[in-house]
Design a protein around this motif. Structure first.
Motif, mmCIF file in Angstrom:
data_model
loop_
_atom_site.group_PDB
_atom_site.id
_atom_site.type_symbol
_atom_site.label_atom_id
_atom_site.label_comp_id
_atom_site.label_asym_id
_atom_site.label_seq_id
_atom_site.Cartn_x
_atom_site.Cartn_y
_atom_site.Cartn_z
ATOM 1 N N PRO A 1 -17.240 -9.277 -1.209
ATOM 2 C CA PRO A 1 -16.216 -8.248 -1.395
ATOM 3 C C PRO A 1 -15.041 -8.480 -0.453
ATOM 4 O O PRO A 1 -15.221 -8.885 0.701
ATOM 5 C CB PRO A 1 -16.958 -6.950 -1.063
ATOM 6 C CG PRO A 1 -18.391 -7.261 -1.360
ATOM 7 C CD PRO A 1 -18.571 -8.697 -0.962
ATOM 8 N N ALA A 2 -13.839 -8.210 -0.944
ATOM 9 C CA ALA A 2 -12.638 -8.435 -0.131
ATOM 10 C C ALA A 2 -12.594 -7.510 1.068
ATOM 11 O O ALA A 2 -12.091 -7.872 2.132
ATOM 12 C CB ALA A 2 -11.384 -8.255 -0.992
ATOM 13 N N GLU A 3 -13.129 -6.298 0.923
ATOM 14 C CA GLU A 3 -13.113 -5.326 2.015
ATOM 15 C C GLU A 3 -14.538 -5.037 2.465
ATOM 16 O O GLU A 3 -15.431 -4.830 1.642
ATOM 17 C CB GLU A 3 -12.425 -4.033 1.575
ATOM 18 C CG GLU A 3 -10.946 -4.191 1.264
ATOM 19 C CD GLU A 3 -10.292 -2.868 0.922
ATOM 20 O OE1 GLU A 3 -10.986 -1.824 0.974
ATOM 21 O OE2 GLU A 3 -9.093 -2.867 0.600
ATOM 22 N N GLU A 4 -14.716 -5.007 3.761
ATOM 23 C CA GLU A 4 -16.023 -4.706 4.323
ATOM 24 C C GLU A 4 -16.321 -3.216 4.172
ATOM 25 O O GLU A 4 -15.459 -2.372 4.409
ATOM 26 C CB GLU A 4 -16.032 -5.081 5.812
ATOM 27 C CG GLU A 4 -17.385 -4.990 6.483
ATOM 28 C CD GLU A 4 -17.335 -5.522 7.911
ATOM 29 O OE1 GLU A 4 -17.573 -6.724 8.094
ATOM 30 O OE2 GLU A 4 -17.028 -4.734 8.833
ATOM 31 N N LYS A 5 -17.549 -2.883 3.774
ATOM 32 C CA LYS A 5 -17.914 -1.490 3.584
ATOM 33 C C LYS A 5 -18.143 -0.791 4.922
ATOM 34 O O LYS A 5 -18.477 -1.426 5.922
ATOM 35 C CB LYS A 5 -19.159 -1.380 2.705
ATOM 36 C CG LYS A 5 -18.943 -1.819 1.263
ATOM 37 C CD LYS A 5 -20.187 -1.596 0.427
ATOM 38 C CE LYS A 5 -19.951 -1.964 -1.026
ATOM 39 N NZ LYS A 5 -21.176 -1.749 -1.860
ATOM 40 N N ARG A 6 -17.983 0.523 4.909
ATOM 41 C CA ARG A 6 -18.106 1.315 6.136
ATOM 42 C C ARG A 6 -19.458 1.121 6.842
ATOM 43 O O ARG A 6 -19.478 0.916 8.072
ATOM 44 C CB ARG A 6 -17.888 2.796 5.812
ATOM 45 C CG ARG A 6 -17.960 3.711 7.039
ATOM 46 C CD ARG A 6 -17.819 5.168 6.614
ATOM 47 N NE ARG A 6 -17.814 6.075 7.747
ATOM 48 C CZ ARG A 6 -18.891 6.527 8.368
ATOM 49 N NH1 ARG A 6 -20.103 6.119 7.966
ATOM 50 N NH2 ARG A 6 -18.805 7.354 9.399
ATOM 51 N N PRO A 7 -20.612 1.198 6.146
ATOM 52 C CA PRO A 7 -21.885 1.021 6.866
ATOM 53 C C PRO A 7 -21.997 -0.331 7.556
ATOM 54 O O PRO A 7 -22.566 -0.431 8.653
ATOM 55 C CB PRO A 7 -22.934 1.175 5.749
ATOM 56 C CG PRO A 7 -22.266 1.982 4.701
ATOM 57 C CD PRO A 7 -20.833 1.551 4.725
ATOM 58 N N LEU A 8 -21.442 -1.381 6.916
ATOM 59 C CA LEU A 8 -21.501 -2.704 7.529
ATOM 60 C C LEU A 8 -20.633 -2.756 8.784
ATOM 61 O O LEU A 8 -21.032 -3.330 9.815
ATOM 62 C CB LEU A 8 -21.056 -3.759 6.526
ATOM 63 C CG LEU A 8 -21.200 -5.223 6.956
ATOM 64 C CD1 LEU A 8 -22.648 -5.536 7.307
ATOM 65 C CD2 LEU A 8 -20.709 -6.156 5.840
ATOM 66 N N THR A 9 -19.441 -2.162 8.723
ATOM 67 C CA THR A 9 -18.561 -2.117 9.897
ATOM 68 C C THR A 9 -19.216 -1.349 11.028
ATOM 69 O O THR A 9 -19.192 -1.776 12.192
ATOM 70 C CB THR A 9 -17.227 -1.458 9.522
ATOM 71 O OG1 THR A 9 -16.584 -2.224 8.506
ATOM 72 C CG2 THR A 9 -16.309 -1.375 10.732
ATOM 73 N N LEU A 10 -19.823 -0.230 10.700
ATOM 74 C CA LEU A 10 -20.500 0.580 11.720
ATOM 75 C C LEU A 10 -21.640 -0.198 12.354
ATOM 76 O O LEU A 10 -21.785 -0.235 13.586
ATOM 77 C CB LEU A 10 -21.006 1.868 11.079
ATOM 78 C CG LEU A 10 -21.813 2.827 11.953
ATOM 79 C CD1 LEU A 10 -21.063 3.184 13.222
ATOM 80 C CD2 LEU A 10 -22.167 4.084 11.169
ATOM 81 N N GLY A 11 -22.461 -0.835 11.523
ATOM 82 C CA GLY A 11 -23.588 -1.601 12.050
ATOM 83 C C GLY A 11 -23.157 -2.750 12.930
ATOM 84 O O GLY A 11 -23.737 -2.989 13.998
ATOM 85 N N LYS A 12 -22.118 -3.477 12.517
ATOM 86 C CA LYS A 12 -21.630 -4.606 13.314
ATOM 87 C C LYS A 12 -21.091 -4.149 14.662
ATOM 88 O O LYS A 12 -21.334 -4.790 15.696
ATOM 89 C CB LYS A 12 -20.542 -5.355 12.544
ATOM 90 C CG LYS A 12 -21.059 -6.256 11.450
ATOM 91 C CD LYS A 12 -19.921 -7.068 10.835
ATOM 92 C CE LYS A 12 -20.415 -8.030 9.773
ATOM 93 N NZ LYS A 12 -19.292 -8.812 9.174
ATOM 94 N N SER A 13 -20.346 -3.052 14.670
ATOM 95 C CA SER A 13 -19.761 -2.582 15.930
ATOM 96 C C SER A 13 -20.846 -2.142 16.912
ATOM 97 O O SER A 13 -20.746 -2.385 18.121
ATOM 98 C CB SER A 13 -18.778 -1.437 15.672
ATOM 99 O OG SER A 13 -19.419 -0.328 15.068
#
Length: 357
Positions: free
Chosen positions: A37-49
């Motif tokens: 996907p071109a944009e990272e989803k919110r749960p993935l961003t939260l988990g990575k941070s």
């Protein structure tokens, strides 16, 4: 004259294997066409941070460094403004709650990459496939010297059945087997290190100055008792809520251990070997409709169903350069496993540092 076939070695991660098991078409999009996907989803961003913050906590022992590291990652995200306060409070709470970790564990490696040949039923290394990946943390328990893997997890809701699903967790068994072989030690098991992606709720203050008696309030005993003290409310009137919170414990920072026997991990390795045989022979990436709505829905559902106009596909997806972007900073060719099989729980630090530096 004997003809020897030339086989090109391939790498496979647990994520790729799981994708293949879930749906051949999904695997084709992600791991053969290299679409994401071109944009990272919110749960993935939260988990990575959160992972970045935890990495910093265990590297530096300072929560301020963790907040800065996580903040720098979120600053480049579309969700940065929304998620930064939540992630900061999660990391502060984690640092305070598990402040005794340095007394319990010696951290050996953080974000350790690995690569190791899979094994065939004969016990020999696969001529084609190497399993690759990265574990969150490898530690030595100070009480007995045993080696454990830490697996950081972020979850949204309080789920009493969460840890039951871990009894058959494919990923962590793969990690335990591969790390045992890669380091030449016997990994005893995994510590599932779970952080909920929300904060304890502050009890509502009523017009008379006392706090609400809502029985199912999602909070901790410490937060609830602090609210009682702050408002001068009588604890005896909230005995049922206090007992529930005391019995539940802190549900925002949870840990669960799973031990693995060498025999269990060996059986997992054989299962994985047969998956790679099927994958190599697969020529038709057929669909598995039962996977379309699992885990919030497949990211390729609309593309797969032909619901996207041709000019919209380029806006929704992008191509990546490698099927293992999580290892883009690692020279996989340099990752060489230890020469000896797992035995005593000891680690050759100089050997590992020489191949991942």
């Amino acid at each position: 004259m004997k003809i020897v076939s030339s086989l090109t070695r391939q790498t496979i991660s647990v994520s790729e294997a799981n994708s293949y098991l879930a749906c051949r078409k999904k695997h084709d999009y992600r791991y053969r066409q290299l679409l994401v996907p071109a944009e990272e989803k919110r749960p993935l961003t939260l988990g990575k941070s959160v992972h970045i913050g935890l990495e910093s906590i265990y590297e530096t022992g300072k929560v301020d460094h963790a907040l800065q590291s996580a903040g720098e990652y979120l600053a480049h995200s579309a969700y940065g403004e929304e998620l930064t306060p939540l992630v900061q409070d999660m990391l502060r709470g984690y640092f305070d709650y598990w402040k005794e970790d340095p007394e319990l564990y010696e951290v050996l490696y953080i974000e350790l990459p690995f690569k190791h040949p899979l094994i065939s039923p004969s016990g020999r290394g696969s001529r084609i496939f190497d399993i690759v990946g990265r574990v969150d943390m490898v530690v030595r328990r100070k009480s007995d010297g045993s080696i454990w893997i830490f697996e950081h997890k972020t979850v949204g809701t309080k789920d009493r059945n969460y840890f039951n699903r871990l009894d058959t967790d494919y990923q962590i068994r793969a990690y335990a087997w591969a790390v045992s072989r890669f380091l030449g030690v016997q990994v005893k098991g995994v510590v599932y290190n779970v952080l909920r992606t929300k904060l304890p709720i502050e009890p509502d203050v009523l017009k008379n100055g006392s706090i609400s008696k809502r029985a199912n309030i999602d909070t901790t005993l410490e937060v609830f008792e602090a609210a009682l003290s702050r408002t001068g409310s009588d604890p005896s009137e909230y005995a049922e809520i206090i007992d529930r919170l005391r019995n539940e414990g802190n549900t925002f920072f949870l840990r669960e251990e799973r031990e693995f026997t060498p025999e269990e991990l060996h059986q997992w390795a054989l299962d994985f070997y047969h998956i790679t045989r099927d994958l190599r022979r697969s020529t038709a990436p057929y669909r598995n409709p039962t996977s379309c709505t699992l885990y919030g829905g497949c990211e390729f559902r609309e593309l797969c169903a032909g619901l996207l106009p041709a000019d919209e596909i380029h806006n929704r997806y992008r191509h990546i350069q490698t099927k293992h972007p999580e290892l883009a900073d690692v020279d996989l060719d340099s990752l060489k496993p230890a020469k000896h099989r797992p035995s005593e729980p000891t680690v050759d630090h100089e050997f590992i540092e020489s191949i991942i530096s």
